[in-house]
Design a protein around this motif. Structure first.
Motif, PDB file in Angstrom:
ATOM      1  N   GLU A   5      -2.529   8.502   0.509  1.00 50.33           N
ATOM      2  CA  GLU A   5      -3.705   7.443   0.549  1.00 50.33           C
ATOM      3  C   GLU A   5      -2.799   6.218   0.583  1.00 50.33           C
ATOM      4  O   GLU A   5      -2.173   5.587  -0.471  1.00 50.33           O
ATOM      5  N   VAL A   6      -2.779   5.208   1.541  1.00 51.71           N
ATOM      6  CA  VAL A   6      -2.261   4.094   1.788  1.00 51.71           C
ATOM      7  C   VAL A   6      -3.347   3.073   0.879  1.00 51.71           C
ATOM      8  O   VAL A   6      -4.333   3.098   1.042  1.00 51.71           O
ATOM      9  N   GLU A   7      -2.436   2.170   0.196  1.00 51.97           N
ATOM     10  CA  GLU A   7      -3.191   1.307  -0.657  1.00 51.97           C
ATOM     11  C   GLU A   7      -2.472  -0.025  -0.877  1.00 51.97           C
ATOM     12  O   GLU A   7      -1.168  -0.094  -0.671  1.00 51.97           O
ATOM     13  N   LEU A   8      -3.345  -1.035  -1.185  1.00 49.75           N
ATOM     14  CA  LEU A   8      -2.818  -2.280  -1.725  1.00 49.75           C
ATOM     15  C   LEU A   8      -2.642  -2.232  -3.024  1.00 49.75           C
ATOM     16  O   LEU A   8      -3.448  -1.731  -3.924  1.00 49.75           O
ATOM     17  N   ALA A   9      -1.341  -2.499  -3.651  1.00 51.22           N
ATOM     18  CA  ALA A   9      -1.164  -2.559  -5.316  1.00 51.22           C
ATOM     19  C   ALA A   9      -0.929  -4.022  -5.542  1.00 51.22           C
ATOM     20  O   ALA A   9      -0.447  -4.845  -4.854  1.00 51.22           O
ATOM     21  N   VAL A  10      -1.379  -4.304  -6.875  1.00 50.66           N
ATOM     22  CA  VAL A  10      -1.132  -5.600  -7.329  1.00 50.66           C
ATOM     23  C   VAL A  10      -0.210  -5.467  -8.681  1.00 50.66           C
ATOM     24  O   VAL A  10      -0.246  -4.461  -9.400  1.00 50.66           O
TER      25      VAL A  10
ATOM     26  N   ASP B  39       6.719  17.530   6.564  1.00 46.09           N
ATOM     27  CA  ASP B  39       6.160  16.490   7.014  1.00 46.09           C
ATOM     28  C   ASP B  39       6.579  14.885   6.779  1.00 46.09           C
ATOM     29  O   ASP B  39       7.278  14.916   5.820  1.00 46.09           O
ATOM     30  N   ILE B  40       6.488  14.016   7.466  1.00 43.23           N
ATOM     31  CA  ILE B  40       6.784  12.748   7.390  1.00 43.23           C
ATOM     32  C   ILE B  40       5.623  11.667   7.361  1.00 43.23           C
ATOM     33  O   ILE B  40       4.925  11.908   8.184  1.00 43.23           O
ATOM     34  N   VAL B  41       5.365  11.085   6.389  1.00 44.55           N
ATOM     35  CA  VAL B  41       4.415  10.061   6.304  1.00 44.55           C
ATOM     36  C   VAL B  41       5.053   8.575   6.367  1.00 44.55           C
ATOM     37  O   VAL B  41       5.887   8.347   5.630  1.00 44.55           O
ATOM     38  N   THR B  42       4.406   7.911   7.128  1.00 45.28           N
ATOM     39  CA  THR B  42       4.653   6.411   7.453  1.00 45.28           C
ATOM     40  C   THR B  42       3.416   5.671   7.043  1.00 45.28           C
ATOM     41  O   THR B  42       2.074   6.063   7.266  1.00 45.28           O
ATOM     42  N   LEU B  43       3.726   4.516   6.309  1.00 49.79           N
ATOM     43  CA  LEU B  43       2.588   3.609   5.983  1.00 49.79           C
ATOM     44  C   LEU B  43       2.974   2.212   6.017  1.00 49.79           C
ATOM     45  O   LEU B  43       4.103   1.672   6.100  1.00 49.79           O
ATOM     46  N   GLY B  44       1.932   1.095   6.053  1.00 55.73           N
ATOM     47  CA  GLY B  44       2.486  -0.016   6.301  1.00 55.73           C
ATOM     48  C   GLY B  44       1.264  -1.049   6.276  1.00 55.73           C
ATOM     49  O   GLY B  44       0.112  -0.645   6.420  1.00 55.73           O
ATOM     50  N   SER B  45       1.668  -2.523   6.340  1.00 56.64           N
ATOM     51  CA  SER B  45       0.838  -3.725   6.274  1.00 56.64           C
ATOM     52  C   SER B  45       1.646  -4.758   6.758  1.00 56.64           C
ATOM     53  O   SER B  45       2.615  -4.845   6.578  1.00 56.64           O
ATOM     54  N   PRO B  46       1.015  -5.399   7.741  1.00 53.35           N
ATOM     55  CA  PRO B  46       2.056  -6.487   8.595  1.00 53.35           C
ATOM     56  C   PRO B  46       2.579  -7.431   7.593  1.00 53.35           C
ATOM     57  O   PRO B  46       3.554  -7.910   7.782  1.00 53.35           O
TER      58      PRO B  46
ATOM     59  N   LEU C 137      -6.192  -7.913   4.456  1.00 54.49           N
ATOM     60  CA  LEU C 137      -4.765  -7.190   4.854  1.00 54.49           C
ATOM     61  C   LEU C 137      -5.213  -5.906   5.454  1.00 54.49           C
ATOM     62  O   LEU C 137      -5.856  -4.972   4.968  1.00 54.49           O
ATOM     63  N   ASP C 138      -4.411  -5.705   6.715  1.00 58.27           N
ATOM     64  CA  ASP C 138      -4.602  -4.398   7.429  1.00 58.27           C
ATOM     65  C   ASP C 138      -3.790  -3.499   6.632  1.00 58.27           C
ATOM     66  O   ASP C 138      -2.614  -3.503   6.232  1.00 58.27           O
ATOM     67  N   LEU C 139      -4.142  -2.066   6.571  1.00 59.35           N
ATOM     68  CA  LEU C 139      -3.294  -0.966   6.216  1.00 59.35           C
ATOM     69  C   LEU C 139      -3.495   0.070   7.274  1.00 59.35           C
ATOM     70  O   LEU C 139      -4.668   0.322   7.910  1.00 59.35           O
ATOM     71  N   TRP C 140      -2.381   0.926   7.145  1.00 63.33           N
ATOM     72  CA  TRP C 140      -2.363   2.031   8.151  1.00 63.33           C
ATOM     73  C   TRP C 140      -1.367   2.908   7.482  1.00 63.33           C
ATOM     74  O   TRP C 140      -0.413   2.726   6.704  1.00 63.33           O
ATOM     75  N   LEU C 141      -1.694   4.338   7.790  1.00 64.32           N
ATOM     76  CA  LEU C 141      -0.831   5.406   7.541  1.00 64.32           C
ATOM     77  C   LEU C 141      -0.715   6.431   8.567  1.00 64.32           C
ATOM     78  O   LEU C 141      -1.884   6.912   9.258  1.00 64.32           O
ATOM     79  N   SER C 142       0.143   7.112   8.858  1.00 66.89           N
ATOM     80  CA  SER C 142       0.350   7.998   9.756  1.00 66.89           C
ATOM     81  C   SER C 142       1.044   9.269   9.406  1.00 66.89           C
ATOM     82  O   SER C 142       1.835   9.160   8.436  1.00 66.89           O
TER      83      SER C 142
ATOM     84  N   GLN D 297      -4.986   6.956   8.837  1.00 67.42           N
ATOM     85  CA  GLN D 297      -5.612   5.987   8.285  1.00 67.42           C
ATOM     86  C   GLN D 297      -5.491   4.210   8.964  1.00 67.42           C
ATOM     87  O   GLN D 297      -4.534   3.964   9.201  1.00 67.42           O
ATOM     88  N   GLU D 298      -6.496   3.806   9.063  1.00 65.98           N
ATOM     89  CA  GLU D 298      -6.575   2.425   9.600  1.00 65.98           C
ATOM     90  C   GLU D 298      -7.691   1.707   8.884  1.00 65.98           C
ATOM     91  O   GLU D 298      -8.704   2.022   9.039  1.00 65.98           O
ATOM     92  N   GLY D 299      -7.480   0.627   8.229  1.00 60.46           N
ATOM     93  CA  GLY D 299      -8.435   0.026   7.526  1.00 60.46           C
ATOM     94  C   GLY D 299      -7.936  -1.368   7.024  1.00 60.46           C
ATOM     95  O   GLY D 299      -6.791  -1.906   7.448  1.00 60.46           O
ATOM     96  N   THR D 300      -8.831  -1.962   6.324  1.00 62.79           N
ATOM     97  CA  THR D 300      -8.471  -3.501   5.925  1.00 62.79           C
ATOM     98  C   THR D 300      -9.043  -3.547   4.514  1.00 62.79           C
ATOM     99  O   THR D 300     -10.058  -3.033   4.195  1.00 62.79           O
ATOM    100  N   THR D 301      -8.481  -4.474   3.801  1.00 64.44           N
ATOM    101  CA  THR D 301      -8.855  -4.418   2.313  1.00 64.44           C
ATOM    102  C   THR D 301     -10.238  -5.553   2.330  1.00 64.44           C
ATOM    103  O   THR D 301     -10.725  -5.374   0.940  1.00 64.44           O
ATOM    104  N   ALA D 302     -10.773  -5.991   3.236  1.00 54.18           N
ATOM    105  CA  ALA D 302     -11.923  -6.713   3.501  1.00 54.18           C
ATOM    106  C   ALA D 302     -13.060  -5.577   3.306  1.00 54.18           C
ATOM    107  O   ALA D 302     -14.185  -6.074   2.966  1.00 54.18           O
TER     108      ALA D 302
END
Length: 279
Positions: free
Chosen positions: A124-129, A261-268, A197-202, A209-214
């Motif tokens: 689960e890719v997420e924005l953390a505060v 398995d290799i998990v990559t995730l990110g946000s610009p 913020l854009d989020l993605w995971l591969s 996953q491709e999404g936005t915090t909007a």
């Protein structure tokens, strides 16, 4: 600013990434990325430093979780409508809060051990505060003042343990390595709008996953203000805010993570993570 903690597990030092992407050492200025350092005054002191005077560090150093002194690792479930739908769950009327054990925190490129007895490990890719100052009973229009910054989180989950082991989600969310954070703690002044913020995971190079915090059901201010009605959030606490659709549990059939398995995730704005699942 982009704050980091670098070095071997348990011996991390504070640092930052400068505008030319060099890793700089902060250990001569502060003890760690924790406590009062995360306050408004503490971060202002860091901004006032002459960054070019700070020692450069080997960029190949391991990065740890970019915050220390965390007492509470809080998470929000089903905070994106499409994610709720893909898992066959109702959209919550209030933020669905649960905890991850602080011992699950890990660096952004640390391997994730496959827990003994696990069978349904998910991503689960997420924005953390990251909280910067004690936050208790704070209104939505003021609560971001208590935030130090933001980072990426991979809210790794064991779905069988989460759903079928007595109703306590913490069981499925808290194995060692199930909470990679970072690579950076991006201070609040550098993120103009956490709701954009854009989020993605591969997984193994395949985008899942491709999404936005909007698309969040509950915004960051709503989540933090709501949580602060029930308990105090302390400096260094981490609140991870939910994931977009595209998790393994929503696939037909589910494609759970397995050894190798290799998990990559990110946000610009927040950088990238990479983890290998160990058998």
């Amino acid at each position: 600013m982009r704050l980091v903690r670098y070095g071997e597990v348990g011996a991390e030092k504070p640092g930052l990434i400068d505008d030319e992407n060099h890793l700089r050492d902060l250990s001569g200025e502060i003890p760690d990325i924790a406590g009062d350092v995360l306050s408004r005054q503490g971060l202002d002191r860091l901004r006032a430093l002459d960054v070019r005077s700070l020692p450069k560090i080997d960029p190949n150093q391991r990065l740890g979780a970019p915050v220390a002194g965390t007492r509470n690792f809080l998470a929000v479930g089903r905070n994106y409508r499409e994610h709720a739908a893909e898992t066959g769950s109702d959209v919550p009327e209030e933020p669905l809060l649960f905890n991850k054990a602080v011992s699950s925190m890990a660096g952004p490129r640390d391997d994730i051990p496959y827990p003994p007895g696990a069978s349904e490990v998910d991503w689960e890719v997420e924005l953390a505060v990251v909280i910067g100052e004690r936050c208790y009973n704070v209104d939505e229009d003021k609560v971001l003042d208590f935030v130090a910054g933001y980072c990426l989180c991979n809210d790794v989950s064991e779905r069988q343990w989460q759903k079928n082991r007595g109703g306590q989600w913490i069981k499925g969310k808290s194995a060692p390595g199930f909470g990679p954070l970072g690579p950076w703690l991006v201070t609040r002044d550098a993120i103009s709008d956490p709701a954009n913020l854009d989020l993605w995971l591969s997984v193994n190079g395949e985008r899942r996953q491709e999404g936005t915090t909007a698309d969040m059901i509950f915004t960051v201010p709503q989540i933090l203000s709501y949580a602060s009605r029930f308990f105090a959030l302390e400096p260094g606490d981490v609140v991870t805010t939910g994931t977009p659709s595209g998790v393994a549990a929503g696939m037909k059939p589910p494609q759970w993570l397995k050894a190798g398995d290799i998990v990559t995730l990110g946000s610009p704005h927040l950088g990238e993570q990479r983890q290998t699942i160990l058998g």
